[in-house]
Write an enzyme that holds these catalytic residues in place. Structure first.
Site, PDB file in Angstrom:
ATOM      1  CD  GLU A  43      34.703   0.679 -10.345  1.00 55.34           C
ATOM      2  OE1 GLU A  43      33.967   1.325 -11.132  1.00 55.34           O
ATOM      3  OE2 GLU A  43      35.291  -0.382 -10.676  1.00 55.34           O
ATOM      4  CG  PHE A 101      25.521   3.029 -10.125  1.00 53.39           C
ATOM      5  CD1 PHE A 101      24.319   3.668  -9.889  1.00 53.39           C
ATOM      6  CD2 PHE A 101      26.075   3.094 -11.393  1.00 53.39           C
ATOM      7  CE1 PHE A 101      23.675   4.367 -10.910  1.00 53.39           C
ATOM      8  CE2 PHE A 101      25.440   3.777 -12.419  1.00 53.39           C
ATOM      9  CZ  PHE A 101      24.233   4.421 -12.169  1.00 53.39           C
ATOM     10  CE1 TYR A 147      28.027  -1.157 -11.557  1.00 56.35           C
ATOM     11  CE2 TYR A 147      28.630   0.986 -12.428  1.00 56.35           C
ATOM     12  CZ  TYR A 147      27.869  -0.163 -12.490  1.00 56.35           C
ATOM     13  OH  TYR A 147      26.960  -0.327 -13.507  1.00 56.35           O
ATOM     14  CG  HIS A 163      22.832   0.326 -12.168  1.00 59.63           C
ATOM     15  ND1 HIS A 163      22.487  -0.761 -12.930  1.00 59.63           N
ATOM     16  CD2 HIS A 163      23.884   0.915 -12.801  1.00 59.63           C
ATOM     17  CE1 HIS A 163      23.291  -0.832 -13.986  1.00 59.63           C
ATOM     18  NE2 HIS A 163      24.137   0.174 -13.932  1.00 59.63           N
TER      19      HIS A 163
END
Length: 713
Positions: free
Chosen positions: A446, A469, A472, A515
């Site tokens: 990320e 998500f 993340y 999530h």
């Protein structure tokens, strides 16, 4: 205080050099920049040094010396001659800045905290930047370690895109360089950018200046064996060179060889040069607390400046010409110092400017679409009639498809967004239609996704990055922060208007801590970010298009429940539909209670109202965006109804509902007939089992119950 040269070892008597200075280098200019850098360090250190009968000035509040790193950086800077070369640098990189165009006055003015320059007194003086549309652009530095790497890789990828996809010949043979110390190679950013550069064979040069110190920690604690070049010697698609940054002949040869490799399109390269740190880590640091006198003396004996003099005198410069060069530097630095000190102090009344873009500002920041380009795209906030009924995900896909078709600077990327079409299939089919250079998958990082997006935006592209998500996004927190503050801390010289698509929230009858996180208030609290949370397909179209055409970075929150169900389906409002950010939607008008919410909670609130005896009593407001948020719409409603219930999915404590409640208490207190109420999850993670999920997230029944209780007050 006049510029003063610190005491240095007496120059050794020049003799014929062992080797002839390399051809193809402007060695006088390299020597000039090295001497200037050393003189600037001298000046800054003198202002903070206690001297007999002279009060300590403390004019430079936070000082970092490049002493010992200066010669090799000056050589590297002389090689950055491409029209669109770029550099991601760090707080000890001022010599490189001088070599590619930073003026001496600016180099002194910003550390002195004066007005103008590369931060207008807003950032540490050595955290530099240099917008340069016709030469090497130095991307905005940051004060954190290792954050320069992924934007530098993003700049390299943008070079490829401008050159190969947009067919801009001026990007041919251009390169991106990332500078870092040996301590920084332990960071996530270094490894993420290394993965990007090697898997994509980007035109990128990693320059690691190894002084064997991470403040007080030796290199062996940062890198196994203390030599990152040796460790990476078998790395696929990486040309690795190891050299001596104190030897001008070796350093120039290694840097020139690596630069030629990258410019010739042979892939990325890494050069590690060993250099001494001839100072403490920073002004407040005292290296004598963790280094012995022998260690400090050994580094002093490796000082590259006397070695540079021996290399050039008398082979290229006579003794007199070197002395003249030193005199020229002293005069130039003194003149610049006087001019820098004559600059005014920053204007405190302007300190709040440039958090967000101001289209009335006389200067446009470097980054994103120009004002003219944005204006040419047009748009209307009036939806077309008779549009096709679309689910939430399809509405986002259609918007992306249209913007990709009308603007060749738009790129869409993230983990699994290409061939698969995203884990929620929002980008399904886009890569097949527009190609893998415009819709592409990334490595699983990320930080790499956001860092590359930042540099792509600075280069003039419109990056739409997906984080799979919300949870993340946490590894990218540093890059997200640096992106949001960029315009402010560079005083409107740079901006990175990226769009980050980020699914989150509970799914269809399921949740979990990884999530299903919402946590939107984190981004509402972040500087410089727009936070967009649509509740239906039509709003998603207008708000996503607004984000993609905005001069500010945006978090576009896609609720999982809306992606997974038919909730939020609406008629397509048209390819020109653009909604202004910060304008709430009055879902239902009412007279006795204002119900404020956003995202998927809009649908639960609407269902809850339908179960009331008189649903006309409740005015339902969908904020649509929480940064900016429509204060006036909420205030006007509450002044009419006298009551307010705020419902959201983020945690109750410090959730965005608290901001709304605080505003109402301050600005609408005398209009309230009952306390402002908030309904939100307890301060616990989102659970997995449906029964546990229903016990945490506001349900229709609990919303209805709370609304009825407020109406009864």
């Amino acid at each position: 205080m006049p510029a003063k040269t610190a005491e240095r070892p007496a120059p050794r008597k020049s003799a014929a050099p062992a080797v002839t200075p390399r051809a193809g280098f402007d060695w006088r200019r390299i020597a000039y920049n090295t001497l200037v850098s050393r003189a600037l360090d001298d000046v800054e250190e003198q202002t903070n040094k206690q001297r007999a009968h002279v009060p300590r000035e403390h004019l430079v509040l936070y000082q970092f010396s490049a002493r010992g790193h200066d010669m090799s950086q000056s050589i590297l800077g002389s090689l950055l001659s491409g029209a669109h070369d770029g550099a991601g640098a760090y707080y000890r990189s001022r010599p490189l800045l001088l070599a590619v165009g930073l003026t001496i006055e600016d180099a002194l003015g910003s550390p002195l905290g004066r007005a103008g320059g590369f931060s207008d007194g807003r950032d540490i003086g050595v955290v530099c930047n240099l917008p340069n549309p016709n030469g090497c652009t130095v991307l905005p530095m940051a004060g954190d370690v290792g954050s320069q790497y992924t934007p530098a890789a993003g700049w390299a990828q943008s070079i490829v895109y401008h050159r190969d996809t947009l067919k801009d010949a001026s990007y041919a043979r251009c390169v991106s360089v990332a500078l870092g110390g040996d301590g920084s190679v332990a960071t996530n950013g270094f490894w993420a950018s290394l993965t990007m550069a090697t898997t994509l064979k980007l035109p990128m040069l990693f320059y690691i200046e190894d002084n064997d110190l991470g403040i007080s920690v030796r290199g062996g604690m940062q890198t196994p064996g203390g030599d990152i070049a040796r460790n990476l010697s078998s790395f696929t698609n990486l040309f690795v060179l190891n050299g001596d940054g104190c030897d001008p002949h070796d350093a120039s040869g290694k840097l020139a060889e690596a630069m030629a490799h990258v410019r010739d399109g042979l892939g990325p390269a890494l050069v590690r040069l060993t250099v001494p740190r001839l100072s403490s880590h920073s002004g407040p640091d005292n290296q004598k607390g963790y280094r012995t006198e022998e260690e400090i003396a050994a580094d002093a004996a490796r000082d590259p400046l006397p070695k540079l003099r021996e290399y050039l005198v008398p082979a290229l410069l006579s003794e007199g010409e070197w002395a003249d060069l030193e005199g020229e530097v002293a005069r130039d630095v003194q003149t610049a110092l006087e001019a820098a000190r004559a600059r005014p102090m920053p204007d405190a009344s302007t300190v709040a400017q440039h958090v967000f873009a101001d289209d009335l500002a006389p200067r446009e920041a470097m980054g994103g679409l120009s004002r003219a380009a944005r204006a040419s795209l047009g748009g209307t906030d009036v939806p077309q009639e008779g549009g096709e009924l679309l689910r939430f995900a399809e509405a986002i896909r259609r918007t992306l498809r249209h913007e990709l078709s009308v603007n060749d600077k738009v790129v869409v990327f993230g983990e699994d967004v290409g061939r698969k079409g995203g884990v929620h299939l929002v980008t399904e089919g886009l890569q097949k239609q527009f190609g893998a250079d415009r819709v592409f998958d990334t490595s699983l990082s990320e930080e790499g996704i956001i860092g590359r997006a930042v540099a792509m935006a600075i280069s003039g592209l419109v990056p739409v990055a997906e984080i799979q998500f919300r949870k993340y996004a946490d590894p990218a927190a540093e890059q997200l922060n640096n992106c949001g503050t960029m315009r402010w801390r560079t005083a409107n010289r740079f901006a990175a208007p990226i769009v980050v698509r980020m699914p989150g929230g509970f799914g269809k009858d399921v949740g979990d801590p990884w999530h299903s996180l919402s946590d939107e208030v984190r981004f509402a609290h972040a500087y410089g970010w727009q936070v967009i949370m649509p509740s239906n397909a039509a709003d998603a179209v207008g708000l996503l298009r607004a984000a993609m055409r905005s001069p500010n970075p945006s978090i576009f929150f896609e609720h999982r429940s809306l992606l997974m169900t038919g909730d939020g389906s609406a008629r397509y409002p048209g390819d020109d539909y653009v909604l202004p950010l910060g304008r709430a939607r009055i879902v239902r008008e009412g007279e006795r209670l204002t119900l404020v919410t956003w995202g998927a909670m809009v649908h639960r609130c609407a269902e809850a109202i339908e179960g009331l005896d008189d649903e006309r009593t409740v005015e339902l407001i969908d904020l649509r965006t929480i940064s900016p948020w429509d204060r006036e719409a909420v205030l006007a409603s509450v002044r009419k109804t006298g009551r307010c219930l705020i419902v959201h999915e983020d945690n109750l404590t410090a959730g965005f509902g608290a901001e709304i409640a605080g505003t109402l208490a301050q600005e609408a207190f005398w209009h309230l007939d009952a306390p402002v109420e908030r309904l939100a999850p307890r301060d616990i993670p989102v659970p997995y089992h449906p029964e546990l999920l229903e016990a945490v997230v506001p349900t229709v029944a609990r919303i209805r119950e709370r609304a009825q209780a407020l109406l009864a007050v």
